[in-house]
Design a protein around this motif. Sequence first.
Motif, mmCIF file in Angstrom:
data_model
loop_
_atom_site.group_PDB
_atom_site.id
_atom_site.type_symbol
_atom_site.label_atom_id
_atom_site.label_comp_id
_atom_site.label_asym_id
_atom_site.label_seq_id
_atom_site.Cartn_x
_atom_site.Cartn_y
_atom_site.Cartn_z
ATOM 1 N N VAL A 143 24.717 45.571 28.446
ATOM 2 C CA VAL A 143 23.470 46.290 28.180
ATOM 3 C C VAL A 143 23.048 47.094 29.413
ATOM 4 O O VAL A 143 22.670 48.259 29.303
ATOM 5 C CB VAL A 143 22.355 45.316 27.724
ATOM 6 C CG1 VAL A 143 21.002 46.014 27.681
ATOM 7 C CG2 VAL A 143 22.693 44.730 26.360
ATOM 8 N N VAL A 144 23.136 46.471 30.580
ATOM 9 C CA VAL A 144 22.800 47.179 31.820
ATOM 10 C C VAL A 144 23.751 48.359 32.023
ATOM 11 O O VAL A 144 23.340 49.457 32.400
ATOM 12 C CB VAL A 144 22.822 46.219 33.036
ATOM 13 C CG1 VAL A 144 22.783 46.979 34.351
ATOM 14 C CG2 VAL A 144 21.669 45.234 32.950
ATOM 15 N N GLY A 145 25.037 48.135 31.752
ATOM 16 C CA GLY A 145 26.017 49.212 31.865
ATOM 17 C C GLY A 145 25.697 50.366 30.940
ATOM 18 O O GLY A 145 25.775 51.539 31.324
ATOM 19 N N ALA A 146 25.295 50.059 29.708
ATOM 20 C CA ALA A 146 24.923 51.107 28.761
ATOM 21 C C ALA A 146 23.691 51.849 29.264
ATOM 22 O O ALA A 146 23.617 53.073 29.166
ATOM 23 C CB ALA A 146 24.677 50.511 27.381
ATOM 24 N N GLY A 147 22.753 51.107 29.818
ATOM 25 C CA GLY A 147 21.545 51.738 30.363
ATOM 26 C C GLY A 147 21.864 52.673 31.512
ATOM 27 O O GLY A 147 21.330 53.773 31.600
ATOM 28 N N ARG A 148 22.765 52.265 32.375
ATOM 29 C CA ARG A 148 23.161 53.120 33.492
ATOM 30 C C ARG A 148 23.870 54.373 32.992
ATOM 31 O O ARG A 148 23.694 55.457 33.547
ATOM 32 C CB ARG A 148 24.071 52.353 34.441
ATOM 33 C CG ARG A 148 23.293 51.323 35.249
ATOM 34 C CD ARG A 148 24.041 50.797 36.412
ATOM 35 N NE ARG A 148 24.085 51.870 37.427
ATOM 36 C CZ ARG A 148 25.019 51.959 38.353
ATOM 37 N NH1 ARG A 148 25.976 51.068 38.394
ATOM 38 N NH2 ARG A 148 24.999 52.930 39.231
ATOM 39 N N LEU A 149 24.677 54.222 31.948
ATOM 40 C CA LEU A 149 25.359 55.393 31.386
ATOM 41 C C LEU A 149 24.352 56.402 30.828
ATOM 42 O O LEU A 149 24.531 57.616 30.964
ATOM 43 C CB LEU A 149 26.347 54.976 30.293
ATOM 44 C CG LEU A 149 27.612 54.259 30.754
ATOM 45 C CD1 LEU A 149 28.365 53.687 29.560
ATOM 46 C CD2 LEU A 149 28.489 55.202 31.550
#
Length: 153
Positions: A143-149
Amino acid sequence: MKISGPSGRLGIALTLVIGLASIGFGAYSYTTQSAALDSATTVEGTITSTSIEESSGRGASYTPRATFDYTYRGETYTSSKVYPGTLSKDFDTERAASAELEGYEPGTTVTVYVPTDSPGAGYLEPESTNKPFILVGVGALFVVGAGRLVLTG
């Protein structure tokens, strides 16, 4: 070193869905494990067989299984859960998994822990596993990775 992940809306959406699914299943697993531990009553059962299941992924892991019969409130059940919940406790070596089955030879009378709200899910060892927390953590990373993307893309 740059690590590239999924790009585009579809990749971001997929990353987010995987993360949320992992968090959801981890939370569900924690809830079922906790409920099984909190609501259990004990009955006697009989071991019918034992085995070690091997699964391979990043490395081999071994899960002890003990199949046993028991009666709860007049109904007869069969289970093969050594531990409560939807996620089994596993071990790095076959020897360690086998050690968990000591005392569970076929024909042995054992104490079975029966969750009162799910009597068919009896288990032998009233221990929790940390696997639900691992799933939630991995899901949070997605989820954090998606947010950063979203923020950088």
